[in-house]
Write a protein that holds these residues in place. Structure first.
Motif, PDB file in Angstrom:
ATOM      1  N   LYS A 158     -49.861  18.841 -32.844  1.00 41.30           N
ATOM      2  CA  LYS A 158     -48.752  19.544 -32.178  1.00 41.30           C
ATOM      3  C   LYS A 158     -48.457  20.824 -32.945  1.00 41.30           C
ATOM      4  O   LYS A 158     -48.598  20.854 -34.177  1.00 41.30           O
ATOM      5  N   ASN A 207     -51.008  26.159 -28.531  1.00 41.53           N
ATOM      6  CA  ASN A 207     -52.365  25.610 -28.623  1.00 41.53           C
ATOM      7  C   ASN A 207     -53.120  25.841 -27.317  1.00 41.53           C
ATOM      8  O   ASN A 207     -52.542  25.682 -26.240  1.00 41.53           O
ATOM      9  N   GLY A 242     -57.719  19.154 -24.752  1.00 44.17           N
ATOM     10  CA  GLY A 242     -57.026  17.895 -25.021  1.00 44.17           C
ATOM     11  C   GLY A 242     -57.962  16.697 -25.104  1.00 44.17           C
ATOM     12  O   GLY A 242     -57.517  15.558 -25.181  1.00 44.17           O
ATOM     13  N   GLU A 243     -59.301  16.974 -25.095  1.00 44.86           N
ATOM     14  CA  GLU A 243     -60.284  15.879 -25.173  1.00 44.86           C
ATOM     15  C   GLU A 243     -61.288  16.219 -26.257  1.00 44.86           C
ATOM     16  O   GLU A 243     -61.689  17.376 -26.389  1.00 44.86           O
ATOM     17  N   ASP A 256     -53.001  19.102 -29.272  1.00 52.19           N
ATOM     18  CA  ASP A 256     -52.049  18.639 -28.274  1.00 52.19           C
ATOM     19  C   ASP A 256     -51.773  19.846 -27.369  1.00 52.19           C
ATOM     20  O   ASP A 256     -51.203  20.838 -27.810  1.00 52.19           O
ATOM     21  N   VAL A 257     -52.213  19.756 -26.124  1.00 45.06           N
ATOM     22  CA  VAL A 257     -52.077  20.920 -25.236  1.00 45.06           C
ATOM     23  C   VAL A 257     -50.969  20.719 -24.203  1.00 45.06           C
ATOM     24  O   VAL A 257     -50.952  21.372 -23.160  1.00 45.06           O
ATOM     25  N   SER A 258     -50.031  19.809 -24.525  1.00 44.37           N
ATOM     26  CA  SER A 258     -49.013  19.523 -23.501  1.00 44.37           C
ATOM     27  C   SER A 258     -48.111  20.726 -23.207  1.00 44.37           C
ATOM     28  O   SER A 258     -47.687  20.902 -22.065  1.00 44.37           O
ATOM     29  N   ARG A 259     -47.855  21.566 -24.203  1.00 42.62           N
ATOM     30  CA  ARG A 259     -46.986  22.719 -23.893  1.00 42.62           C
ATOM     31  C   ARG A 259     -47.671  23.642 -22.880  1.00 42.62           C
ATOM     32  O   ARG A 259     -47.058  24.120 -21.929  1.00 42.62           O
ATOM     33  N   HIS A 286     -50.079  22.802 -20.768  1.00 48.03           N
ATOM     34  CA  HIS A 286     -50.141  22.099 -19.485  1.00 48.03           C
ATOM     35  C   HIS A 286     -48.792  22.170 -18.763  1.00 48.03           C
ATOM     36  O   HIS A 286     -48.747  22.396 -17.557  1.00 48.03           O
ATOM     37  N   ASP A 287     -47.717  22.014 -19.533  1.00 47.97           N
ATOM     38  CA  ASP A 287     -46.380  22.087 -18.916  1.00 47.97           C
ATOM     39  C   ASP A 287     -46.096  23.465 -18.315  1.00 47.97           C
ATOM     40  O   ASP A 287     -45.341  23.605 -17.361  1.00 47.97           O
ATOM     41  N   LYS A 295     -54.480  24.730 -17.113  1.00 48.34           N
ATOM     42  CA  LYS A 295     -55.419  23.694 -17.541  1.00 48.34           C
ATOM     43  C   LYS A 295     -56.833  24.272 -17.471  1.00 48.34           C
ATOM     44  O   LYS A 295     -57.126  25.120 -16.620  1.00 48.34           O
TER      45      LYS A 295
END
Ligand code: GDP
Length: 313
Positions: free
Chosen positions: A121, A236, A240-241, A278-281, A283-284, A288
């Motif tokens: 993160k 980031n 994510g994989e 961690d690419v959630s930010r 993606h949010d 993608k």
């Protein structure tokens, strides 16, 4: 960014810079400014100042850097630190002095502590010791992030930073002593196939895990951030994989069509055990990646075959 905006892409001949140029051209941008390293030495403060005064870019993609794989980073430690510090300090400072509207600085996933929890993160920055093989590069890239943050807080500059995971694609470095793992393995398997060699040497144990993103996806994400992001915290960029080096070596072997054996040389370093983003930010925010590893590697092998003379001198 208006289509006529004056956009400077620093490092346009590299894998990342050239992908950003392709993206900007695709989007219809007409005023892209570039300089080769022989035309402008970005480590030279005065030369960079003159360049910004003359060209007055409105937007800057800072993709110029001294980069390389695990051996290059570990061998040329002084150059990785000095060159990168000078390049980013000169560009960021002149961007401030000449009133650049927005700048995107590109770092790397190696900025994170070696043993940080996974996935990484953004807030784990500076929470532990760095991996030693690329510590000088990481320190320079962390400084770049801090420059952007500091110029934002003291001077109000809209300078943002993005941290890509391991990248691959056209215009990669295929020099076996300086390159990253994917171009190295594409070249080694290809040459072994052509020369009917029974084995290919692969470095380390094969157990480290890496995440790989195609350069065109990175360019797309950079463009997206330039258009939609103006926060202080860096972002980031990845898929994510991740996969093990052994898995990716087997995949490249299959794509290239090499039928011999892999020989693991454990005298060579493994480097950091894992660096999954961690690419959630991202993606949010609505971005993608679109290129999956197998398809991206197939395209990259085709690009290698088409440009082998250029890539392998
Ligand atoms: P890193 O992500 O900074 O460690 O950089 P690299 O892409 O150079 O290396 C990633 C991993 O691939 C390390 O564990 C290397 O030991 C491994 N590896 C296996 N074979 C090779 C090779 O031929 N070249 C490189 N550069 N790395 C290799």
């Amino acid at each position: 960014m208006e289509k006529q905006a004056r956009i400077y892409v620093a490092g346009h001949r590299g894998m990342v810079g050239s992908a950003i140029i392709r993206k900007l051209q695709e989007e219809g941008y007409t005023t892209i400014i570039t300089r080769t390293s022989s035309e402008l030495d970005l480590r030279n403060q005065e030369a960079v100042a003159d360049f910004f005064e003359q060209e007055r870019p409105e937007y800057v993609f800072l993709a110029a850097a001294k980069v390389g794989g695990i051996m290059a980073n570990n061998t040329y430690r002084a150059e990785f630190l000095y060159d990168n510090l000078m390049i980013e300090s000169n560009i960021i400072h002149q961007a401030y002095k000449t009133g650049v509207k927005k700048l995107l600085f590109l770092g790397s996933s190696c900025i994170y502590p070696k043993l940080a929890p996974q996935p990484l993160k953004e807030e784990y920055l500076l929470s532990g010791f760095l991996e030693s093989t690329n510590e000088p590069y990481a320190i320079a890239k962390i400084t770049g992030i801090k420059l952007c943050e500091a110029y934002r807080s003291q001077y109000g500059c809209d300078f943002i930073s993005a941290m890509p995971t391991n990248l691959y694609g056209p215009n990669d470095n295929y020099d076996l002593n300086g390159s990253h793992v994917l171009p190295a393995l594409i070249r080694k398997f290809h040459e072994a196939k052509i020369n009917n060699q029974p084995t290919v040497e692969v470095w380390g144990t094969g157990s480290p895990m890496r995440e790989f993103l195609h350069a065109d996806d990175l360019a797309d994400a950079c463009f997206f951030l330039m258009e939609h992001y103006n926060g202080e915290l860096f972002v980031n960029i990845g898929t994510g994989e991740d996969v093990t080096i052994k898995q990716v070596a087997e995949l490249i072997k299959e794509i290239v069509g090499f039928e011999g054996e892999l020989r693991w040389n454990t005298d060579k370093p493994d480097g950091t055990p894992r660096k999954l983003m961690d690419v959630s930010r991202l993606h949010d925010m609505g971005w993608k990646h679109t290129t999956e590893l197998k398809e991206g590697l197939e395209r990259t092998y085709q690009d290698f075959l088409a440009n082998e003379v250029l890539y392998v001198e």
